[in-house]
Enzyme design. Structure first.
Site, PDB file in Angstrom:
ATOM      1  CB  CYS A 150      72.542  38.223  20.448  1.00 53.04           C
ATOM      2  SG  CYS A 150      73.553  37.845  18.967  1.00 53.04           S
ATOM      3  CG  HIS A 154      70.182  31.107  17.390  1.00 57.84           C
ATOM      4  ND1 HIS A 154      69.351  31.914  16.927  1.00 57.84           N
ATOM      5  CD2 HIS A 154      70.909  32.203  17.804  1.00 57.84           C
ATOM      6  CE1 HIS A 154      69.282  33.064  16.832  1.00 57.84           C
ATOM      7  NE2 HIS A 154      70.572  33.379  17.356  1.00 57.84           N
TER       8      HIS A 154
END
Length: 619
Positions: free
Chosen positions: A26, A541
């Site tokens: 990621c 995030h």
């Protein structure tokens, strides 16, 4: 940082292929699915250079890296034997066919750029020296310099054969041999003679392959499968003799009888279509030709129009190819100059500057096309849009070229007409408009700069380069403030990626917390990387472990490289969908370059909105 060495240590620490089921990544961490996590010693992994920390979550063994995670991932992919499906992030974007093709062309062409720039700059010198009266075009020195300038372009198929052979893992010297067949002097003589020829009864299309790109790339790609087939059927005792014999014979035959003619016929078809459009609607043919000229040059199909533009040197003015090339050549030069103006990469700046001079002054666009615009894509789109706009003007005023010369700034006299004084004026308008439109569009479209090849500054010089300022970071979401140490993910709670805060949002609108640039929008859209105009690098995030949702609850309104203003909508998020899937919506907001600041002040208030300052940073 030695990515390769660290990747090797990580690979060994997690148990190598025998213990790896899959590998993805990621924005900040490598995500392994291991057959047995107990075999891995966390303390040893944490000691590997570049590793910030580890995390066991959602059945994954996560190694936290930070912003450089993609570099480690690339090196790890080279070490693993996992198939592409197993080792690719399920949320990764699938590139469209043009991007894949452009990346392939760029990979094969990049090593050739120095040679193309060298040849292009010699072409520039050959134009300037006679104009200044310092060199006669009839001298032997001029003739030799002309050879020097032509060589990189004439032997382009040979050089491409070598680089593409390495790309496809084909024997380089066999590929070079096939390229030599395609541009052999005897075959070139047959092309010049123009008489029908055949090879073992098979018709050979008479075409010029010097300076071409696509035929040899397509041929080397086929050689990859041909070589594998020969390896299977050829006896080991005879392979050293039979394999090179069969490779050269079969590949050479395919190149002249099948592969090469494909490009020729495609070029003829394109030529027929454009000429048909010109006969029915001349105003439409010109913008199409000017817009797509870079792609036509890239494939070598521009030679299909040679009867048209060569006639301009004899009697018939050209109102299609050479005018279109004027707009396209200037656009390539302007796009490269804009990249040189905007890039922070010293090497890119040097290449782009030289390429722009080559295109603007000499009309030699290969360094710009292969070294800059095709590589970064968006500058190519800017050049094509500009070509279409200026092409429409040329079609309306019926711009003509009265002599054959490669269009550029210094070759404008080719547009001088004894009976139409406005023709040269219109050519100058096209030149200026093409330059300005392309330059501005390139700056607007932007491009993904290439920081990895830029020279890495020392700590002191980096601090000096960063602006001394206080930066206000506003809340990108409305909701309740949470101390970063209270976040359930240790990556954030232990501040492994940097200092910051977290927000539990009560609506799904994510907005820009400052003026700056979008560094990256992760393919699964769960994370956004921003950089403020004052140098703050911020990670937003959205939710925890939401990478597993593969982008479904997220609607992005931005893309990599976009400029954003404070308060601008970045992302729409379906918070309820995240909760129903069993994930937390808590959103960490982290300054990933915390060490660049002498002081970071965090907000204490609990409820926040996008007009409240979350953090202050001071240099």
């Amino acid at each position: 940082m030695d990515y390769k060495k660290s990747a090797q240590e990580i690979f060994k620490a997690v148990g190598e292929d025998s213990n790896i089921s899959s590998l993805t990544h990621c924005m900040t961490r490598l995500r392994f699915r291991l057959k047995d996590e107990s075999k891995v010693k966390d303390d040893e992994v944490k000691q590997i250079p570049g590793v910030v920390g580890i995390n066991h979550q959602s059945g994954q063994y996560q190694i936290i890296i930070g912003n450089d995670v993609s570099e480690y991932y690339k090196e790890l992919k080279k070490l693993t034997n996992l198939d592409e499906q197993a080792s690719t992030d399920p949320g990764a974007k699938k590139e469209n066919w043009f991007n894949r093709f452009a990346n392939f062309i760029s990979s094969c062409m990049s090593p050739l750029i120095p040679a193309l720039i060298g040849g292009g700059m010699i072409k520039v010198i050959l134009i300037l020296l006679p104009l200044l009266g310092w060199l006669s075009e009839k001298s032997s020195t001029y003739a030799f310099l002309n050879i020097f300038g032509d060589a990189p372009f004439y032997f382009l198929p040979v050089m491409l054969a070598f680089t593409s052979a390495k790309y496809f893992n084909v024997s380089p010297m066999l590929a070079v041999t096939v390229a030599g067949i395609m541009i052999h002097p005897n075959f070139s003589a047959m092309v010049t003679a123009g008489k029908p020829v055949s090879l073992m009864g098979l018709p050979v299309t008479l075409a010029t392959y010097s300076s071409s790109v696509i035929p040899i790339l397509l041929m080397v790609w086929l050689m990859k499968y041909l070589e594998a087939g020969i390896d299977k059927i050829c006896p080991a005792s005879m392979k050293s003799i039979l394999k090179p014999l069969l490779m050269v014979f079969i590949s050479g035959t395919l190149a002249l009888v099948v592969v090469g003619p494909i490009g020729t016929y495609a070029g003829k078809l394109l030529s027929d279509i454009i000429l048909f459009i010109q006969s029915k609607a001349s105003w439409l043919a010109m913008p199409l030709m000017a817009a797509f000229m870079p792609l036509i040059v890239m494939t070598g199909m521009h030679w299909a129009f040679s009867p048209i533009f060569l006639a301009a040197s004899v009697a018939t003015p050209d109102s299609l190819i050479l005018p279109a090339m004027l707009a396209a050549n200037i656009a390539q030069g302007a796009a490269s100059l804009a990249v040189a103006f905007k890039t922070k990469n010293k090497n890119t700046k040097q290449v782009a500057t030289a390429a722009s001079i080559s295109a603007l002054v000499a009309g030699v666009t290969e360094p710009s096309l292969y070294g800059i615009t095709l590589k970064y894509k968006r500058p190519l789109y800017a050049a094509m849009v500009s070509g279409g706009i200026t092409g429409l003007f040329m079609g309306i005023v019926n711009l003509k070229s009265y002599a054959f010369a490669v269009p550029s700034i210094v070759s404008l006299p080719q547009f001088v007409s004894k009976t139409n004084s406005s023709n040269l004026i219109n050519a100058i308008i096209v030149l200026v408009a093409s330059f300005i439109i392309t330059f501005v569009l390139t700056l607007i479209f932007g491009f993904d700069d290439d920081p990895e090849s830029a020279s890495t500054p020392t700590v002191d010089s980096k601090k000096e380069a960063l602006p001394t300022a206080t930066t206000k970071i506003y809340a990108p979401l409305t909701g309740d403030l949470v101390n970063l140490t209270e976040v359930s993910d240790q990556t954030f709670s232990k501040k492994l990626l940097g200092d910051g805060v977290a927000i539990v949002p009560n609506n799904g609108k994510v907005v820009a917390p400052f003026d700056g640039e979008v560094v990256t929008v992760f393919p699964t859209k769960h994370a956004i990387g921003l950089k403020s105009d004052t140098g703050v690098e911020l990670l937003i995030h959205i939710g925890l472990d939401t990478v597993n949702l593969e982008g479904k609850p997220f609607t992005s309104h931005i893309k990599d490289g976009d400029r954003v203003k404070k308060g601008q909508l970045l992302m729409d998020v379906d918070l309820e969908a995240i909760k129903k899937a069993g994930y937390e919506v808590t959103t960490p907001i982290v300054i990933t370059n915390t060490g660049d600041f002498s002081e970071i002040t965090l907000l204490d208030e609990k409820p926040v909105s996008d007009d409240i300052v979350l953090m202050y940073t001071i240099k």
